[in-house]
Write a protein that holds these residues in place. Structure first.
Motif, PDB file in Angstrom:
ATOM      1  N   LEU A  15     -54.011  -5.374 -60.260  1.00 54.11           N
ATOM      2  CA  LEU A  15     -53.204  -6.638 -59.246  1.00 54.11           C
ATOM      3  C   LEU A  15     -54.162  -6.758 -58.021  1.00 54.11           C
ATOM      4  O   LEU A  15     -53.910  -7.714 -56.932  1.00 54.11           O
ATOM      5  CB  LEU A  15     -51.954  -6.595 -59.667  1.00 54.11           C
ATOM      6  CG  LEU A  15     -51.724  -7.367 -61.041  1.00 54.11           C
ATOM      7  CD1 LEU A  15     -49.904  -7.405 -61.080  1.00 54.11           C
ATOM      8  CD2 LEU A  15     -52.177  -8.663 -62.242  1.00 54.11           C
ATOM      9  N   GLN A  16     -53.809  -5.130 -57.483  1.00 55.45           N
ATOM     10  CA  GLN A  16     -54.034  -5.261 -55.964  1.00 55.45           C
ATOM     11  C   GLN A  16     -55.923  -5.173 -55.957  1.00 55.45           C
ATOM     12  O   GLN A  16     -56.159  -4.523 -54.304  1.00 55.45           O
ATOM     13  CB  GLN A  16     -53.577  -4.626 -54.907  1.00 55.45           C
ATOM     14  CG  GLN A  16     -51.898  -4.329 -54.803  1.00 55.45           C
ATOM     15  CD  GLN A  16     -50.965  -3.677 -55.059  1.00 55.45           C
ATOM     16  OE1 GLN A  16     -51.461  -3.099 -53.302  1.00 55.45           O
ATOM     17  NE2 GLN A  16     -49.961  -2.941 -55.533  1.00 55.45           N
ATOM     18  N   SER A  17     -56.172  -5.385 -56.815  1.00 51.75           N
ATOM     19  CA  SER A  17     -58.217  -5.097 -56.342  1.00 51.75           C
ATOM     20  C   SER A  17     -58.609  -6.106 -55.415  1.00 51.75           C
ATOM     21  O   SER A  17     -58.342  -6.605 -55.999  1.00 51.75           O
ATOM     22  CB  SER A  17     -58.728  -4.806 -58.085  1.00 51.75           C
ATOM     23  OG  SER A  17     -58.073  -4.199 -59.181  1.00 51.75           O
ATOM     24  N   GLY A  42     -51.331  -2.063 -72.602  1.00 53.64           N
ATOM     25  CA  GLY A  42     -50.602  -2.081 -71.312  1.00 53.64           C
ATOM     26  C   GLY A  42     -50.955  -2.889 -70.167  1.00 53.64           C
ATOM     27  O   GLY A  42     -50.692  -3.883 -69.157  1.00 53.64           O
ATOM     28  N   ILE A  43     -52.699  -3.421 -70.423  1.00 57.92           N
ATOM     29  CA  ILE A  43     -53.167  -3.919 -68.785  1.00 57.92           C
ATOM     30  C   ILE A  43     -53.126  -5.500 -69.563  1.00 57.92           C
ATOM     31  O   ILE A  43     -53.814  -5.662 -67.709  1.00 57.92           O
ATOM     32  CB  ILE A  43     -53.921  -2.885 -68.006  1.00 57.92           C
ATOM     33  CG1 ILE A  43     -55.547  -3.149 -68.917  1.00 57.92           C
ATOM     34  CG2 ILE A  43     -53.438  -1.658 -68.081  1.00 57.92           C
ATOM     35  CD1 ILE A  43     -56.878  -2.572 -69.118  1.00 57.92           C
ATOM     36  N   VAL A  44     -54.025  -5.880 -70.643  1.00 61.02           N
ATOM     37  CA  VAL A  44     -54.044  -7.662 -71.023  1.00 61.02           C
ATOM     38  C   VAL A  44     -53.323  -8.135 -70.276  1.00 61.02           C
ATOM     39  O   VAL A  44     -54.246  -8.876 -69.267  1.00 61.02           O
ATOM     40  CB  VAL A  44     -54.226  -7.413 -72.225  1.00 61.02           C
ATOM     41  CG1 VAL A  44     -54.349  -8.955 -72.505  1.00 61.02           C
ATOM     42  CG2 VAL A  44     -54.984  -6.200 -73.078  1.00 61.02           C
ATOM     43  N   PRO A  45     -52.645  -7.911 -69.594  1.00 58.08           N
ATOM     44  CA  PRO A  45     -51.721  -8.889 -69.291  1.00 58.08           C
ATOM     45  C   PRO A  45     -51.765  -9.071 -67.883  1.00 58.08           C
ATOM     46  O   PRO A  45     -51.558  -9.800 -66.856  1.00 58.08           O
ATOM     47  CB  PRO A  45     -49.805  -9.225 -69.434  1.00 58.08           C
ATOM     48  CG  PRO A  45     -49.883  -8.001 -70.654  1.00 58.08           C
ATOM     49  CD  PRO A  45     -51.540  -7.288 -70.165  1.00 58.08           C
ATOM     50  N   ALA A  46     -51.779  -8.042 -67.409  1.00 56.96           N
ATOM     51  CA  ALA A  46     -51.862  -7.873 -65.553  1.00 56.96           C
ATOM     52  C   ALA A  46     -53.360  -8.039 -65.157  1.00 56.96           C
ATOM     53  O   ALA A  46     -53.628  -8.694 -64.781  1.00 56.96           O
ATOM     54  CB  ALA A  46     -51.967  -6.246 -65.134  1.00 56.96           C
ATOM     55  N   LEU A  47     -54.765  -7.744 -66.294  1.00 58.74           N
ATOM     56  CA  LEU A  47     -55.900  -8.060 -65.718  1.00 58.74           C
ATOM     57  C   LEU A  47     -55.623  -9.639 -66.250  1.00 58.74           C
ATOM     58  O   LEU A  47     -56.573 -10.619 -65.805  1.00 58.74           O
ATOM     59  CB  LEU A  47     -56.887  -7.773 -67.453  1.00 58.74           C
ATOM     60  CG  LEU A  47     -56.761  -6.452 -67.023  1.00 58.74           C
ATOM     61  CD1 LEU A  47     -57.530  -6.133 -67.782  1.00 58.74           C
ATOM     62  CD2 LEU A  47     -57.904  -5.714 -66.020  1.00 58.74           C
ATOM     63  N   LYS A  48     -54.804 -10.392 -67.386  1.00 55.06           N
ATOM     64  CA  LYS A  48     -54.782 -11.808 -67.156  1.00 55.06           C
ATOM     65  C   LYS A  48     -54.635 -12.602 -66.007  1.00 55.06           C
ATOM     66  O   LYS A  48     -54.825 -13.962 -65.248  1.00 55.06           O
ATOM     67  CB  LYS A  48     -53.528 -12.492 -68.447  1.00 55.06           C
ATOM     68  CG  LYS A  48     -54.119 -13.916 -67.976  1.00 55.06           C
ATOM     69  CD  LYS A  48     -53.618 -14.132 -69.793  1.00 55.06           C
ATOM     70  CE  LYS A  48     -53.045 -15.790 -70.313  1.00 55.06           C
ATOM     71  NZ  LYS A  48     -52.519 -15.885 -71.399  1.00 55.06           N
ATOM     72  N   ARG A  49     -53.541 -12.081 -65.177  1.00 46.10           N
ATOM     73  CA  ARG A  49     -52.394 -12.564 -64.000  1.00 46.10           C
ATOM     74  C   ARG A  49     -54.093 -12.496 -63.045  1.00 46.10           C
ATOM     75  O   ARG A  49     -54.499 -13.819 -61.855  1.00 46.10           O
ATOM     76  CB  ARG A  49     -51.224 -11.442 -63.598  1.00 46.10           C
ATOM     77  CG  ARG A  49     -50.341 -11.572 -64.967  1.00 46.10           C
ATOM     78  CD  ARG A  49     -49.086 -11.001 -64.696  1.00 46.10           C
ATOM     79  NE  ARG A  49     -48.644 -11.046 -62.528  1.00 46.10           N
ATOM     80  CZ  ARG A  49     -48.429 -10.151 -62.348  1.00 46.10           C
ATOM     81  NH1 ARG A  49     -47.547  -9.419 -62.821  1.00 46.10           N
ATOM     82  NH2 ARG A  49     -47.939 -10.609 -60.800  1.00 46.10           N
TER      83      ARG A  49
END
Length: 297
Positions: A15-17, A42-49
Motif C-alpha cells: 500500500l506504500q509502494s 492475502g494480498i489481493v484485497p491490498a492490491l485492490k485498495r
C-alpha cells in the motif's frame, strides 16, 4: 512471526509502494513470504485498495484509450461477495468490463446505458478534460462520471504517470473533482507522489484540497461552454498549486537543505574525495617549491 502477521506486513508494504514500483515491492515481499499461494490469497484485497487509491489505468477492450480504475468507476451486479461479479465503467466508450487487480488487465466488455438526463453535460466535461490533458499532461488519462446516486453531480478524475527508472525516479499526479450543479461548487483534491532513489531514498507525498464556487453564468450556460469554463477554473487552481510546489522546493534547496549539509568550498565545486590525497600532495609540492626558490634567490 505468524503467517497472517507476515501477510499483513506485506500488504502494508504494498500500500506504500511508490508510483510504478509495486511489482518490485511485490517481488521483494514474495521472497520474504516464500509461499505464493498464501501470498496471492492475502494480498489481493491490498492490491485492490492500492489500484483504486492510485487511479490505476487500464486499456479498455475494443477501444484505443485508457480508463481509470477508481471508486467512481465501480459497478456492482449480483452478490457483492463474488469478485467475479464486480464490473468497472469506462464512461467514454459506454462500456463496462471485468478488471484483474493482479494482472492489471480488462476483459469481457459489455455495453453500458448511461442516464441520458445527465449524459450531455458529462460528455461536455469529458471533452474539456481531454483538451486539458493535451495542453498540460504527457500521456495523462481522464475520466468523467455522472454520480450514480446524486443527480446533477459529476466526478472528474485525472491521472498522469512518469516513470524513469534509468535515472532512478518516478512520479504520479492525481486529481479528483466533484462538480455539483445543485450547490454550484467544485470540490477537489490533488495528490502528488514522487520517488527519487539514486544512492538514497527520498519520497514526496502531498495532498491539496480545492474548493471553487461556480458562478451562475457557468451553471446556466450551455454544456459545452460550461465544461470549458469549469476546466479553465481547474487549470487556474492546479497552476497555482504547481507554482507553490516549485517555490517550496526552491526555498528548501536554498535554505532548509543548505543548513543540513556541509557548505561547498569557495569555488562552489564539490570536492572529489577520491583525489583528496592528490590535492594534499600537490599543495605540499607547491609549498616545497616556494621554500626552495626563496632559499636560493
Amino acid at each position: 512471526m505468524e503467517s497472517h502477521e507476515r501477510i499483513q506486513a506485506a500488504c502494508d508494504f504494498l500500500l506504500q509502494s511508490p508510483p510504478g514500483e509495486i511489482n518490485d515491492v511485490l517481488n521483494d515481499v514474495r521472497n520474504i513470504i516464500s509461499d505464493d499461494e498464501l501470498l496471492q490469497e492475502g494480498i489481493v484485497p491490498a492490491l485492490k485498495r492500492y489500484n483504486l487509491a492510485q487511479f490505476i489505468t487500464v486499456d479498455v477492450p475494443e477501444t484505443n484509450h485508457q480508463s481509470i480504475i477508481s471508486e467512481a468507476a465501480r459497478l456492482s451486479t449480483g452478490s457483492e461477495d463474488e469478485e467475479s461479479q464486480e464490473r468497472w465503467l469506462d464512461p467514454r466508450s459506454k462500456k463496462s468490463f471485468v478488471f484483474d487487480h493482479i494482472a492489471l488487465e480488462a476483459s469481457d466488455p459489455q455495453p453500458f446505458e448511461p442516464n441520458e438526463d445527465f449524459e450531455t453535460f458529462r460528455v461536455a466535461l469529458e471533452k474539456a478534460s481531454l483538451n486539458y490533458l493535451l495542453a498540460h499532461f504527457h500521456d495523462g488519462v481522464s475520466s468523467a462520471f455522472s454520480n450514480q446516486t446524486t443527480p446533477n453531480q459529476f466526478i472528474l478524475q485525472v491521472v498522469a504517470n512518469k516513470y524513469n527508472p534509468t535515472n532512478f525516479w518516478s512520479g504520479r499526479w492525481r486529481s479528483e473533482y466533484i462538480v455539483d450543479l445543485n450547490d454550484h461548487t467544485i470540490k477537489g483534491t490533488i495528490l502528488v507522489n514522487v520517488h527519487y532513489y539514486e544512492q538514497g531514498n527520498v519520497q514526496l507525498s502531498t495532498t491539496h484540497s480545492i474548493s471553487i464556487a461556480l458562478p451562475p453564468a457557468i451553471v446556466t450556460a450551455s454544456p459545452e461552454s460550461a465544461g470549458t469554463k469549469i476546466l479553465a477554473l481547474i487549470e487556474t487552481e492546479e497552476g497555482k498549486y504547481q507554482n507553490s510546489l516549485n517555490d517550496t522546493y526552491h526555498e528548501m534547496s536554498e535554505k532548509t537543505f543548505k543548513s543540513l549539509r556541509r557548505a561547498l568550498p569557495m569555488t562552489r565545486s564539490k570536492l572529489d574525495w577520491e583525489k583528496v590525497l592528490g590535492y594534499k600532495l600537490g599543495a605540499e609540492l607547491s609549498s616545497s617549491k616556494g621554500a626552495f626558490t626563496s632559499g636560493f634567490s
